[in-house]
Enzyme design. Structure first.
Site, PDB file in Angstrom:
ATOM      1  N   HIS A 189      29.212  -2.165 -23.170  1.00 26.13           N
ATOM      2  CA  HIS A 189      29.723  -2.711 -21.837  1.00 26.13           C
ATOM      3  C   HIS A 189      28.672  -3.444 -21.038  1.00 26.13           C
ATOM      4  O   HIS A 189      29.064  -4.553 -20.546  1.00 26.13           O
ATOM      5  CB  HIS A 189      30.078  -1.369 -20.959  1.00 26.13           C
ATOM      6  CG  HIS A 189      31.130  -0.473 -21.648  1.00 26.13           C
ATOM      7  ND1 HIS A 189      30.997   0.896 -21.487  1.00 26.13           N
ATOM      8  CD2 HIS A 189      32.347  -0.632 -22.135  1.00 26.13           C
ATOM      9  CE1 HIS A 189      31.755   1.375 -21.953  1.00 26.13           C
ATOM     10  NE2 HIS A 189      32.686   0.644 -22.410  1.00 26.13           N
ATOM     11  N   SER A 236      32.417   5.150 -25.747  1.00 26.38           N
ATOM     12  CA  SER A 236      31.818   6.199 -24.842  1.00 26.38           C
ATOM     13  C   SER A 236      32.203   7.455 -25.557  1.00 26.38           C
ATOM     14  O   SER A 236      31.547   8.357 -25.245  1.00 26.38           O
ATOM     15  CB  SER A 236      32.746   6.158 -23.713  1.00 26.38           C
ATOM     16  OG  SER A 236      32.393   4.846 -23.213  1.00 26.38           O
ATOM     17  N   LYS A 254      44.029  11.631 -15.622  1.00 20.50           N
ATOM     18  CA  LYS A 254      43.217  11.788 -17.121  1.00 20.50           C
ATOM     19  C   LYS A 254      42.128  12.401 -16.936  1.00 20.50           C
ATOM     20  O   LYS A 254      41.386  12.324 -16.082  1.00 20.50           O
ATOM     21  CB  LYS A 254      43.126  10.489 -17.495  1.00 20.50           C
ATOM     22  CG  LYS A 254      42.861  10.424 -19.039  1.00 20.50           C
ATOM     23  CD  LYS A 254      42.375   9.064 -19.674  1.00 20.50           C
ATOM     24  CE  LYS A 254      41.748   9.166 -21.184  1.00 20.50           C
ATOM     25  NZ  LYS A 254      41.430   8.114 -21.293  1.00 20.50           N
ATOM     26  N   ARG A 303      35.675  -5.201 -30.078  1.00 21.88           N
ATOM     27  CA  ARG A 303      34.901  -4.668 -31.122  1.00 21.88           C
ATOM     28  C   ARG A 303      35.464  -4.887 -32.692  1.00 21.88           C
ATOM     29  O   ARG A 303      34.989  -5.665 -33.375  1.00 21.88           O
ATOM     30  CB  ARG A 303      34.684  -3.137 -30.990  1.00 21.88           C
ATOM     31  CG  ARG A 303      33.633  -2.765 -29.763  1.00 21.88           C
ATOM     32  CD  ARG A 303      33.828  -1.310 -29.621  1.00 21.88           C
ATOM     33  NE  ARG A 303      35.256  -1.099 -29.002  1.00 21.88           N
ATOM     34  CZ  ARG A 303      35.391   0.028 -28.317  1.00 21.88           C
ATOM     35  NH1 ARG A 303      34.397   1.048 -28.178  1.00 21.88           N
ATOM     36  NH2 ARG A 303      36.623   0.193 -27.787  1.00 21.88           N
TER      37      ARG A 303
HETATM   38  P1  ADP Z   1      39.273   1.314 -21.423  1.00 20.44           P
HETATM   39  O1  ADP Z   1      39.235   0.266 -20.812  1.00 20.44           O
HETATM   40  O2  ADP Z   1      40.209   1.667 -22.711  1.00 20.44           O
HETATM   41  O3  ADP Z   1      39.157   2.836 -20.465  1.00 20.44           O
HETATM   42  P2  ADP Z   1      36.192   1.340 -21.984  1.00 20.44           P
HETATM   43  O4  ADP Z   1      36.205   1.751 -20.357  1.00 20.44           O
HETATM   44  O5  ADP Z   1      35.439   2.234 -22.896  1.00 20.44           O
HETATM   45  O6  ADP Z   1      37.861   1.351 -22.406  1.00 20.44           O
HETATM   46  O7  ADP Z   1      35.761  -0.121 -22.053  1.00 20.44           O
HETATM   47  C1  ADP Z   1      36.109  -1.073 -21.100  1.00 20.44           C
HETATM   48  C2  ADP Z   1      36.114  -2.457 -21.995  1.00 20.44           C
HETATM   49  O8  ADP Z   1      35.092  -2.455 -22.637  1.00 20.44           O
HETATM   50  C3  ADP Z   1      37.217  -2.825 -22.853  1.00 20.44           C
HETATM   51  O9  ADP Z   1      37.579  -4.054 -23.144  1.00 20.44           O
HETATM   52  C4  ADP Z   1      36.502  -2.248 -24.104  1.00 20.44           C
HETATM   53  O10 ADP Z   1      37.240  -2.875 -25.302  1.00 20.44           O
HETATM   54  C5  ADP Z   1      35.174  -2.923 -24.152  1.00 20.44           C
HETATM   55  N1  ADP Z   1      34.328  -2.331 -25.140  1.00 20.44           N
HETATM   56  C6  ADP Z   1      34.172  -0.798 -25.080  1.00 20.44           C
HETATM   57  N2  ADP Z   1      33.200  -0.546 -25.902  1.00 20.44           N
HETATM   58  C7  ADP Z   1      32.614  -1.929 -26.263  1.00 20.44           C
HETATM   59  C8  ADP Z   1      31.380  -2.485 -27.318  1.00 20.44           C
HETATM   60  N3  ADP Z   1      30.860  -1.561 -28.040  1.00 20.44           N
HETATM   61  N4  ADP Z   1      31.287  -3.798 -27.251  1.00 20.44           N
HETATM   62  C9  ADP Z   1      32.201  -4.850 -26.679  1.00 20.44           C
HETATM   63  N5  ADP Z   1      33.140  -4.306 -25.813  1.00 20.44           N
HETATM   64  C10 ADP Z   1      33.301  -2.849 -25.552  1.00 20.44           C
END
Ligand code: ADP
Length: 164
Positions: free
Chosen positions: A19, A130, A43, A92
Site C-alpha cells: 500500500h 493485509s 464489516k 497485484r
Molecule cells: P480493499 O480496498 O479491498 O479494502 P485493501 O485495503 O487491502 O483492499 O487495498 C487497497 C488498495 O491497495 C486496493 O486497490 C488493492 O488492490 C491495493 N493493494 C493491496 N495490496 C497491494 C500490494 N501488495 N501491492 C499493490 N497494491 C496493493
C-alpha cells in the site's frame, strides 16, 4: 504539472509496504493525493478506523501532498465531495484485475467524471495482502519485511487485547 486530485481508497487493515509503495508513487504522479480509509461499520475489521487512520498518517507523514481521511458510504460520493478526478487502485495479480475492472466500470456509471488509474505492484510486494499478514502474525510468524515497525507494534497490541 498535473492539477489532479486523486483518491486512493481502501480498508488498509492494516497498511503494509505494498500500500505504501502505491501511495508514494501516486503522490509523485498527482498534485494532491487523499488516502481514504474506509470506515465499514457493517464489516468486522481487525483494527478500528481510528487505529487504521493513525497508522496510515504515521507511515505517510513525509509526503507533503498526501492527506489521510476516513470515509463511509459510496467511494464515488466521497470522491465527489473532495473533488477528486482520479481513483487510484493497486493491482497485484490477475484476480485483482477482474474485481478492479468491475468496480471501475460500476464507478464510471455512478460518476462518469471520475477515472480509475491502476498502478502495478512492485514484484516484491505482489503476494502481500493485509489478510495474509494478519494470518502470519497470529501464528507467530515474522512480518518485519511486510509492514513498518509501528504496524508490527499495533498488531502485537491488538492481539494481546483480543487474548486478554
Ligand atoms: P480493499 O480496498 O479491498 O479494502 P485493501 O485495503 O487491502 O483492499 O487495498 C487497497 C488498495 O491497495 C486496493 O486497490 C488493492 O488492490 C491495493 N493493494 C493491496 N495490496 C497491494 C500490494 N501488495 N501491492 C499493490 N497494491 C496493493
Amino acid at each position: 504539472m498535473s492539477t489532479h486530485t486523486a483518491l486512493y481508497p481502501g480498508s488498509f487493515d492494516p497498511v503494509h509496504y505494498g500500500h505504501i509503495d502505491i501511495a508514494q508513487r501516486a503522490a509523485k504522479i498527482f498534485e494532491r493525493l487523499i488516502v481514504g480509509v474506509y470506515d465499514r461499520p457493517g464489516k468486522s475489521l481487525f483494527f478500528s478506523t481510528e487505529v487504521r487512520l493513525t497508522l496510515m498518517r504515521s507511515v505517510l507523514q513525509d509526503l507533503p501532498n498526501v492527506e489521510v481521511c476516513a470515509y463511509s458510504g459510496l467511494t464515488v460520493a466521497f470522491a465527489k465531495s473532495i473533488q477528486a478526478q482520479v481513483l487510484v487502485r493497486g493491482l497485484r495479480v490477475v484476480s485483482d484485475f477482474e474485481l478492479e475492472y468491475q468496480m471501475a466500470l460500476t464507478n464510471q456509471q455512478l460518476y462518469p467524471e471520475l477515472d480509475t488509474v491502476c498502478l502495478m505492484t512492485r514484484h516484491e510486494y505482489a503476494f502481500l495482502s493485509s489478510s495474509l499478514i494478519k494470518e502470519i502474525f497470529m501464528v507467530g510468524g515474522d512480518v518485519g519485511k511486510m509492514v513498518p515497525a509501528i504496524v508490527q507494534k499495533a498488531l502485537a497490541d491488538r492481539l494481546s487485547q483480543l487474548r486478554s
